[in-house]
Write an enzyme that holds these catalytic residues in place. Structure first.
Site, PDB file in Angstrom:
ATOM      1  CE1 TYR A  33       0.792  -5.324 -28.210  1.00 38.18           C
ATOM      2  CE2 TYR A  33      -0.236  -4.152 -26.398  1.00 38.18           C
ATOM      3  CZ  TYR A  33       0.455  -5.242 -26.872  1.00 38.18           C
ATOM      4  OH  TYR A  33       0.820  -6.247 -26.012  1.00 38.18           O
ATOM      5  CE  LYS A 149       3.072  -2.982 -25.464  1.00 39.64           C
ATOM      6  NZ  LYS A 149       2.887  -4.286 -24.834  1.00 39.64           N
ATOM      7  CD  GLU A 182       8.123 -11.215 -23.006  1.00 41.51           C
ATOM      8  OE1 GLU A 182       8.085 -10.081 -22.500  1.00 41.51           O
ATOM      9  OE2 GLU A 182       8.198 -11.410 -24.232  1.00 41.51           O
ATOM     10  CG  LEU A 207       7.856  -5.603 -25.026  1.00 48.66           C
ATOM     11  CD1 LEU A 207       7.898  -5.300 -26.516  1.00 48.66           C
ATOM     12  CD2 LEU A 207       6.477  -5.291 -24.467  1.00 48.66           C
TER      13      LEU A 207
HETATM   14  N1  PDD Z   1       1.831  -5.719 -22.004  1.00 50.34           N
HETATM   15  N2  PDD Z   1       6.050  -8.479 -22.045  1.00 50.34           N
HETATM   16  C1  PDD Z   1       4.936  -8.578 -22.799  1.00 50.34           C
HETATM   17  C2  PDD Z   1       4.768  -9.766 -23.698  1.00 50.34           C
HETATM   18  C3  PDD Z   1       3.957  -7.570 -22.727  1.00 50.34           C
HETATM   19  O1  PDD Z   1       2.857  -7.657 -23.497  1.00 50.34           O
HETATM   20  C4  PDD Z   1       4.142  -6.479 -21.849  1.00 50.34           C
HETATM   21  C5  PDD Z   1       3.140  -5.364 -21.744  1.00 50.34           C
HETATM   22  C6  PDD Z   1       5.311  -6.438 -21.062  1.00 50.34           C
HETATM   23  C7  PDD Z   1       5.599  -5.304 -20.108  1.00 50.34           C
HETATM   24  O2  PDD Z   1       5.868  -4.095 -20.807  1.00 50.34           O
HETATM   25  P1  PDD Z   1       5.561  -2.659 -20.142  1.00 50.34           P
HETATM   26  O3  PDD Z   1       6.259  -2.650 -18.834  1.00 50.34           O
HETATM   27  O4  PDD Z   1       6.118  -1.695 -21.110  1.00 50.34           O
HETATM   28  O5  PDD Z   1       4.066  -2.581 -19.986  1.00 50.34           O
HETATM   29  C8  PDD Z   1       6.243  -7.443 -21.208  1.00 50.34           C
HETATM   30  C9  PDD Z   1       0.788  -4.731 -22.062  1.00 50.34           C
HETATM   31  C10 PDD Z   1       0.546  -4.054 -20.757  1.00 50.34           C
HETATM   32  C11 PDD Z   1      -0.462  -5.368 -22.640  1.00 50.34           C
HETATM   33  O6  PDD Z   1      -0.300  -6.108 -23.608  1.00 50.34           O
HETATM   34  O7  PDD Z   1      -1.570  -5.094 -22.177  1.00 50.34           O
END
Ligand code: PDD
Length: 285
Positions: A33, A149, A182, A207
């Site tokens: 996703y 992801k 994270e 991620l």
């Molecule tokens: N989550 N780490 C994890 C485990 C994440 O699920 C996300 C993003 C991030 C940050 O990635 P980005 O800056 O590309 O949004 C880091 C999304 C927002 C979610 O699962 O809703």
């Protein structure tokens, strides 16, 4: 206004939008996703999100269901049909529908693509950032490929629920060596007493957040000291500032970790400056 979802080439009422019970995303979490911010009706950092999507799909050997340009059109159409001004667009691609068998389905099985979009409450988000948030720490019990992801998010779900039950907004995963990796759905950062901004390298164990990538640019632009290295919970407790980043939270200051105040217990200057300037560096399309 009723919401609309995109499901495999059709725009359908969100209420009744569905995929088959033998979708491999449903049965095996066999899918990926992306979440992309929408700001003033425009996609933020679309190029990087689609790049990461292609990488995730490649790692799992799932075919990209359409060309990048076509995907861009569908993302925009979904945003516009849902009249999203400030919010997110969510995209999920699974290995498709097949008779249940752990190994890959027969060649020719088509991936399932679902796209939804919704407004978020920008005022509420701003207020949350103004107050700062609390985080708790939890053991990182995820698989090794968290750089993909994937929709396989059960540890993240349990971590986020633990945070909620503790009155916190986010949970920080701590690996077996005692390093923060994270957040459940965000990247984790601290600012040391010396003013260095610290975050774990994105080579393994996290991620590679798109927001993280852009914030690294903002940090360089501001001439701040960056240390891309793992940090421990003790360093986090002693930090001057802490913050999280994601497409849904942008840069959000952390003011409490495991019940202890961070710095003076108020959002830090560096986190606040990074939040203020983040969107000037993001790509708007
Ligand atoms: N989550 N780490 C994890 C485990 C994440 O699920 C996300 C993003 C991030 C940050 O990635 P980005 O800056 O590309 O949004 C880091 C999304 C927002 C979610 O699962 O809703």
């Amino acid at each position: 206004m009723s919401r609309i979802a995109y499901v495999n080439g059709r725009y359908v009422p969100h209420r009744t939008a569905s995929v088959h019970v033998e979708d491999r995303g449903y049965q095996f979490a066999d899918g990926v996703y992306e979440v992309c911010e929408v700001r003033a009706g425009r996609l933020i950092d679309e190029r990087r999100h689609i790049d990461r999507l292609e990488r995730s799909l490649k790692e799992l050997r799932i075919a990209m269901p359409m060309r990048r340009n076509a995907l861009g059109v569908v993302l925009r159409e979904t945003v516009s049909r849902n009249r999203v001004r400030d919010g997110i667009v969510y995209l999920q691609i699974t290995r498709g529908v097949a008779r249940r068998d752990h190994a890959f389905p027969p060649a020719g099985t088509l991936p399932n693509t679902v796209i939804t979009a919704k407004n978020h409450d920008l005022a509420k988000l701003e207020q949350g950032a103004g107050d700062g948030i609390a985080v708790i720490s939890v053991p990182d019990n995820r698989w090794e490929r968290v750089d993909i992801k994937s929709v396989s998010l059960l540890p993240n779900v349990l971590a986020k629920q633990a945070a909620r039950e503790a009155g916190a907004k986010e949970a920080w995963f701590v690996d077996a060596k005692g390093f923060v990796t994270e957040g459940a759905s965000t990247n984790a950062w601290i600012v040391t007493r010396d003013g260095a901004v610290v975050t774990k390298p994105a080579d393994a164990g996290i991620l590679r957040g798109i927001t993280r990538t852009v914030v690294l640019e903002v940090i360089a632009e501001h001439g701040l000291t960056l240390e891309e290295r793992p940090f421990t919970m003790d360093e986090a407790y002693a930090a001057r500032e802490a913050f999280i980043t994601s497409a849904t939270q942008f840069v959000t200051p952390v003011v409490q970790i495991d019940g202890r105040p961070v710095g003076n217990g108020a959002p830090g200057l560096i986190a606040s400056a990074l939040r203020r300037d983040y969107h000037d560096h993001a790509e708007i399309a």
